[in-house]
Design a protein around this motif. Structure first.
Motif, short mmCIF file in Angstrom:
data_model
loop_
_atom_site.label_atom_id
_atom_site.label_comp_id
_atom_site.label_asym_id
_atom_site.label_seq_id
_atom_site.Cartn_x
_atom_site.Cartn_y
_atom_site.Cartn_z
N GLU A 261 6.55 -1.83 13.68
CA GLU A 261 5.45 -2.58 13.10
C GLU A 261 4.71 -1.62 12.18
O GLU A 261 4.16 -0.61 12.64
CB GLU A 261 4.52 -3.11 14.18
CG GLU A 261 3.42 -4.01 13.64
CD GLU A 261 2.59 -4.64 14.74
OE1 GLU A 261 1.47 -5.09 14.43
OE2 GLU A 261 3.04 -4.67 15.91
N VAL A 262 4.72 -1.95 10.90
CA VAL A 262 4.14 -1.04 9.92
C VAL A 262 2.64 -0.88 10.16
O VAL A 262 1.92 -1.85 10.44
CB VAL A 262 4.43 -1.52 8.48
CG1 VAL A 262 3.72 -2.82 8.16
CG2 VAL A 262 4.04 -0.45 7.47
N GLY B 269 0.46 0.18 8.05
CA GLY B 269 -0.30 -0.24 6.88
C GLY B 269 -1.11 0.87 6.24
O GLY B 269 -0.83 2.06 6.43
N ALA B 270 -2.13 0.43 5.47
CA ALA B 270 -2.96 1.40 4.74
C ALA B 270 -4.34 0.77 4.49
O ALA B 270 -4.55 -0.43 4.70
CB ALA B 270 -2.29 1.76 3.42
N THR B 271 -5.24 1.60 4.01
CA THR B 271 -6.58 1.12 3.62
C THR B 271 -6.78 1.41 2.14
O THR B 271 -6.15 2.32 1.57
CB THR B 271 -7.68 1.80 4.43
OG1 THR B 271 -7.63 3.22 4.18
CG2 THR B 271 -7.50 1.54 5.92
N SER C 38 -9.04 -3.28 1.21
CA SER C 38 -7.79 -3.16 1.99
C SER C 38 -7.05 -4.48 2.08
O SER C 38 -5.81 -4.54 2.06
CB SER C 38 -8.10 -2.63 3.40
OG SER C 38 -8.78 -1.39 3.34
N ASN C 39 -7.80 -5.55 2.18
CA ASN C 39 -7.14 -6.85 2.35
C ASN C 39 -6.38 -7.28 1.11
O ASN C 39 -5.60 -8.24 1.15
CB ASN C 39 -8.18 -7.92 2.71
CG ASN C 39 -8.71 -7.71 4.13
OD1 ASN C 39 -8.05 -7.11 4.97
ND2 ASN C 39 -9.92 -8.21 4.40
N VAL D 200 1.91 -5.16 -0.03
CA VAL D 200 2.89 -4.30 0.65
C VAL D 200 4.29 -4.86 0.42
O VAL D 200 4.55 -6.05 0.62
CB VAL D 200 2.61 -4.23 2.17
CG1 VAL D 200 3.62 -3.31 2.85
CG2 VAL D 200 1.18 -3.78 2.43
N ASN E 40 7.85 -4.24 2.00
CA ASN E 40 8.45 -3.57 3.18
C ASN E 40 9.89 -4.06 3.36
O ASN E 40 10.12 -5.12 3.93
CB ASN E 40 7.63 -3.88 4.43
CG ASN E 40 8.20 -3.21 5.68
OD1 ASN E 40 9.19 -2.50 5.61
ND2 ASN E 40 7.56 -3.45 6.82
N TYR F 60 2.84 0.38 -1.43
CA TYR F 60 1.50 -0.17 -1.26
C TYR F 60 0.81 -0.15 -2.63
O TYR F 60 0.69 0.92 -3.25
CB TYR F 60 0.68 0.66 -0.27
CG TYR F 60 1.32 0.75 1.11
CD1 TYR F 60 0.93 -0.10 2.13
CD2 TYR F 60 2.30 1.69 1.37
CE1 TYR F 60 1.52 -0.01 3.38
CE2 TYR F 60 2.90 1.78 2.62
CZ TYR F 60 2.50 0.93 3.63
OH TYR F 60 3.08 1.01 4.87
N ARG G 51 5.51 4.82 1.69
CA ARG G 51 5.84 5.35 3.03
C ARG G 51 7.35 5.28 3.17
O ARG G 51 7.97 4.24 2.88
CB ARG G 51 5.16 4.53 4.12
CG ARG G 51 5.62 4.95 5.54
CD ARG G 51 4.90 4.16 6.63
NE ARG G 51 3.61 4.75 6.94
CZ ARG G 51 2.47 4.08 6.90
NH1 ARG G 51 2.45 2.82 6.53
NH2 ARG G 51 1.34 4.68 7.24
#
Length: 309
Positions: A25-26, A28-30, A40-41, A45, A47, A61, A76
């Motif tokens: 489960e990735v 994520g990032a901010t 952030s929202n 992404v 993937n 990202y 990533r």
């Protein structure tokens, strides 16, 4: 104006290694913007990670603020690896005992890998078994998967044994009759083993025969091979017999003339036997002589030895 782009920051590491088939489960990032604040929202992404397939995947990202200032793309890396070795399973027993000179066909083994599946055909077998030679042999089974993960080596032990006893064969008859005082040289025997071959020289002979003494003697023949398998004992019976009758010898003449009314004392006889020796005392004399009456008389001498000859 707002010309300053947002800044993307990772949650968790930027390089992740995962075992194939594991769950992911990735994290994520901010994204933080100097004017819009927390955006952030709005992160987009991409993937492509597939944990069922070994490989290196790049997650990207991206984000832009309200003024369309695009943040520097952040990536990533997720590497899906296979570090699990395959498992080898023997077909048939891990320890086998075989009689020397028997045939042996190895049952082999199977190999299963978590990623590559059945890789039994890739097993490398080292089989030094030689059924013509007694000994303990180790067969090894090795295999590696496509990711070069080597399985734990599996072995099968094959012990070639000799449990077959040799066979003793008499030379000459198994029952021999000999006259007492005759000479006797035993003809011996031969011994053949399935593995050691001719081991006649190893035969242990117990020969109690005494030709000077009447009796029944048992000669035994024993042998063991190099694996200590004892042959069935073989025997020869030698019977020393006395079939020679004793000999009676008259003392004095065999024809005597005596005057009527004279006295007559018989001189007797001697008896000699080849085995019992002097048995003169055993002579049975039948003496019908009557010197008071004219006539011809026959005196008889009889004797038998201890063997009733």
């Amino acid at each position: 104006v707002d010309t300053t782009p947002s800044v993307i920051s990772f949650i968790d590491a930027f390089y992740i290694t995962l075992e194939v088939y594991s769950s992911y489960e990735v994290a994520g990032a901010t994204a933080q913007d100097n004017y819009d604040g927390d955006v952030s929202n709005n992160i987009i992404v991409h993937n492509p990670v597939d944990t069922s397939k070994v490989g290196t995947y790049i997650i990207t990202y991206d984000v832009s603020d309200a003024s369309f200032n695009a943040a520097t793309q952040v990536i990533r890396t997720v590497e899906i690896v296979d570090t699990t070795p395959p498992v080898i399973t023997l077909i048939d027993a891990s320890y086998i005992t075989l009689e020397v000179h028997s045939s042996y066909e190895d049952a082999g083994a199977t190999a299963q890998d978590n990623y590559d599946g059945d890789i039994s055909n890739n097993i490398i077998v080292h089989n030094p078994v030689d059924t013509s030679k007694v000994g303990t042999y180790i067969i090894t089974y090795d295999v590696s998967d496509a990711s070069f993960n080597a399985a734990t080596q599996v072995i099968r032990t094959v012990e070639i044994v000799d449990t077959t006893p040799p066979v003793i064969t008499l030379i000459d008859a198994s029952y021999i009759t000999l006259e007492v005082h005759s000479s006797y040289e035993d003809a011996g025997a031969t011994a053949q083993d399935n593995y050691d071959g001719d081991i006649s020289n190893n035969i242990i002979v117990n020969n109690p025969v005494d030709t000077s003494t009447v009796g029944t003697y048992i000669i035994t023949y024993d042998v063991s091979d190099a694996s200590l398998n004892a042959a069935t004992q073989v025997t020869r019976t030698v019977e020393i017999v006395d079939t020679t009758p004793p000999v009676i010898t008259l003392i004095d003449a065999s024809y005597i003339t005596v005057e009527v009314h004279s006295t007559y004392e018989d001189p007797g006889a001697n008896a000699q036997d080849n085995y019992d020796g002097d048995i003169s005392n055993n002579i049975i004399v039948n003496n019908p002589v009557d010197t008071s009456k004219l006539g011809t008389y026959i005196i008889t001498y009889d004797v038998s030895d201890a063997t009733l000859n």
